[in-house]
Design an enzyme around this catalytic site. Structure first.
Site, short mmCIF file in Angstrom:
data_model
loop_
_atom_site.label_atom_id
_atom_site.label_comp_id
_atom_site.label_asym_id
_atom_site.label_seq_id
_atom_site.Cartn_x
_atom_site.Cartn_y
_atom_site.Cartn_z
CD GLU A 1 10.29 1.66 9.93
OE1 GLU A 1 10.09 2.65 9.21
OE2 GLU A 1 10.14 0.49 9.54
CE1 TYR B 1 1.13 -0.37 4.39
CE2 TYR B 1 0.10 1.79 4.41
CZ TYR B 1 0.91 0.84 5.01
OH TYR B 1 1.51 1.12 6.22
NE ARG C 1 -4.97 -20.14 4.61
CZ ARG C 1 -4.10 -21.04 5.09
NH1 ARG C 1 -4.17 -22.30 4.74
NH2 ARG C 1 -3.16 -20.65 5.92
CE LYS D 1 3.24 3.18 3.24
NZ LYS D 1 3.44 3.13 4.68
CG LEU E 1 8.56 2.56 4.33
CD1 LEU E 1 8.34 1.37 3.40
CD2 LEU E 1 7.21 3.18 4.70
NE ARG F 1 6.81 4.26 0.18
CZ ARG F 1 6.58 5.02 1.26
NH1 ARG F 1 7.58 5.32 2.08
NH2 ARG F 1 5.38 5.47 1.51
N1 PDD Z 1 3.06 4.98 7.42
N2 PDD Z 1 7.83 3.69 8.56
C1 PDD Z 1 6.69 2.99 8.63
C2 PDD Z 1 6.72 1.65 9.25
C3 PDD Z 1 5.50 3.52 8.10
O1 PDD Z 1 4.38 2.80 8.16
C4 PDD Z 1 5.51 4.81 7.53
C5 PDD Z 1 4.28 5.43 6.94
C6 PDD Z 1 6.73 5.52 7.49
C7 PDD Z 1 6.85 6.89 6.88
O2 PDD Z 1 6.75 6.82 5.47
P1 PDD Z 1 6.17 8.04 4.63
O3 PDD Z 1 6.96 9.23 5.01
O4 PDD Z 1 6.36 7.62 3.23
O5 PDD Z 1 4.71 8.20 5.01
C8 PDD Z 1 7.88 4.93 8.00
C9 PDD Z 1 1.84 5.43 6.81
C10 PDD Z 1 1.62 6.90 6.94
C11 PDD Z 1 0.70 4.58 7.30
O6 PDD Z 1 0.89 3.38 7.39
O7 PDD Z 1 -0.39 5.10 7.55
#
Ligand code: PDD
Length: 288
Positions: free
Chosen positions: A183, A33, A100, A150, A208, A52
């Site tokens: 993170e 996503y 499945r 992601k 990420l 990405r």
């Molecule tokens: N999350 N690290 C993780 C694990 C994340 O899920 C996210 C973003 C980020 C920051 O990435 P970006 O700057 O591209 O949003 C880092 C989104 C916002 C979410 O899952 O809602």
């Protein structure tokens, strides 16, 4: 106004928006996503988000369901139909639907499932939140070894945020087996040391590569500030002058407390707030 969700070519009312029970996203977390900020009706850093998304698809060998411009059109239309001026747009692509089976490579005719939704978020509420800052809770990072992709496998992140909430914190900072912060549960983690150096972990398989992180680095470089990409510990973070997180939904969010320790004087840091204020001067705004 009724919310509209895009599912596989149709814009459907929220209550009717559904995917198949044997969708691999549902059974295996076999889906990726993107979340993109919407500001004044425009997507922010669309090109980087789409890049990405394509990388995530490629790493999992999920066929690209449609062209980048067609996906962007779906996102724009979802934003429009939901009348989102400020908020976010979410695009999810799963490998598709099949009875499945752990194996999938034989199913060459599988069609990816596409879901897109958009949400409003009050700009004044976000700014009020950033003026106060957030607390974070440190905890072990229990995720898999490819956090650079992601994927929707967000259960560890969801549990971590619930645990953070128990102590009144809004985010969890995840700590690897060697004691270093990888993170946040849904954001990248940063600290600023007493020399004004901005420190964040270098990207790799364990975190990420945040788009907000990447764009913030553009801003940091443009301003001639010192960026150090290296891991840091929670002890170092607690002793930092400032701390913050970055994500598409929270942009640059000051961290004012880690566990029970206030950061600096316990208020949002000056440099952090300045970077937040200037972030959109470097971010790409989609005009179409
Ligand atoms: N999350 N690290 C993780 C694990 C994340 O899920 C996210 C973003 C980020 C920051 O990435 P970006 O700057 O591209 O949003 C880092 C989104 C916002 C979410 O899952 O809602």
């Amino acid at each position: 106004m009724a919310r509209i969700i895009y599912v596989n070519g149709r814009y459907t009312p929220w209550a009717e928006a559904a995917v198949h029970a044997e969708d691999r996203g549902f059974q295996f977390g076999d889906a990726i996503y993107e979340v993109c900020e919407v500001r004044d009706g425009h997507m922010i850093d669309e090109a980087r988000h789409m890049q990405r998304l394509e990388r995530s698809l490629g790493e999992l060998k999920i066929a690209s369901p449609m062209s980048r411009s067609a996906l962007a059109r779906v996102m724009r239309e979802t934003i429009r139909r939901n009348r989102v001026t400020n908020g976010s747009v979410y695009l999810q692509v799963s490998r598709g639907t099949r009875p499945r089976d752990f194996l999938f490579s034989y199913a060459t005719d599988m069609t990816p499932t596409i879901v897109c939704l958009a949400r409003s978020l009050s700009r004044s509420k976000s700014e009020a939140g950033a003026a106060v800052g957030i607390g974070v809770r440190s905890m072990p990072d229990m995720r898999w070894g490819r956090c650079d992709i992601k994927t929707v496998m967000l259960l560890p992140a969801s549990l971590a945020k619930e645990a953070a909430k128990e102590i009144g914190a809004k985010e969890a900072w995840l700590v690897d087996a060697d004691g270093f912060v990888t993170e946040g549960a849904s954001s990248n983690a940063w600290i600023i040391d007493k020399n004004g150096h901005l420190i964040t972990r270098a990207v790799g398989n364990d975190l990420l590569c945040g788009i907000t992180r990447t764009t913030l680095i553009d801003l940091i470089r443009r301003q001639g500030l010192e960026l150090v990409e290296r891991p840091f510990t929670i002890a170092e973070a607690k002793a930092a002058r400032e701390a913050f997180t970055t994500s598409a939904t929270a942009i640059v969010m000051p961290v004012v407390r880690i566990d029970d320790v206030p950061i600096g004087n316990g208020a949002p840091g000056l440099l952090t707030s300045k970077l937040r204020g200037e972030f959109h001067s470097v971010a790409e705004v989609s005009r179409s």
